[in-house]
Write a protein that holds these residues in place. Sequence first.
Motif: not given
Length: 346
Positions: A44-61
């Motif tokens: 679960p922690d890994a999934e939460q981390f990857r989800s948060a990272a995905e959100s940040r990458f989309r914001d950066a894009s």
Amino acid sequence: MIPLGADTDHLRAHAHALRAQTGALRSLFAELGAVVRSVGWVGPDAEQFRSAAESRFRDASTLLEDIDRRGDELLGHADEQDEASSAEGGGGVIGPGGDEVGAVKDPGDAEGTEPADEEIPEDDESIDPDTSAQGGIGDCYLLSSLQALAQRDPDFLRDHVDEVEPGVYEVTMYDENGDPIVYQVESVQEGGVRDAEGDQSLYSLYERAYAMHLEERGVDINGGFPEDAMETLTGKGADAYDSLELGELAEQLDRGRLVNTDTGGIDDPAHDQIVGNHAYTVTSVDTEAGTVTVTNPWGPGDPNAPKTVTMTYDGYRESFGRTTVGRTDEPGMFEGIGIGDGIGWL
């Protein structure tokens, strides 16, 4: 011409600086994405981390796309300012909505040019990168882009040239906004690119048209950046990266992208057959063997700088400072950092 309003040279310099920095940021995010993707972490922690990272990458894009748009707006403002400041009141070739209203005409007797041949061939053999030879003009950034086009989308290269009368050709390229510009070419550059036999080629016509394109902007053809050449040739965006992983290089070629690499100011590259301060076309990648093959815009026959060089990926990383990726097709809806372009972590 009496300039009115903004300093257009400064506007363009700022726009190109924005483009260069967004390209560098995309490269950094791509590397960061690769690190995130490689973490062997589950739960679960890994999934939460990857989800948060995905959100940040989309914001950066989204942010980088906005910066790119602002840079494009600056280039557009610079063109409009130059037109407004012209004593002749403009005379551009693109009308409202991007419609073609004329062509930039070659005087045919400009210094440093010679008449274009009639019926310059357009068959596969004549545009094969292995048959081209750069000549004495410092435009490897352009010719490596033309080689990539010939390899990845040869019909695009042919379809943008039309012989309208014997020895007179119309070459269609694109301005900073992606709108088409027609250059009427009836000469080629003296000492410019030719085929392996020394005859004029389709590359010669593009070289002359690109020189005219730059002359309109007060820029010399000697020295430049592959991303600018790719965008002018295709009307689509191109991005420069500090480096791409081996699998990312292969993915871009598989997608039909135009891929160039250059030594990025390196005077003495690590590989003894690679020329310093020079641009090459990335022609193939073998992920199993871990090798990259590049093609030199120079002609064949030089044992110290052969037309084609295959090297290990580590040798590639050590010899080249930048990799540029362009395209001839429209980007997909979700393409961006790590979203559908094969560069990133998704």
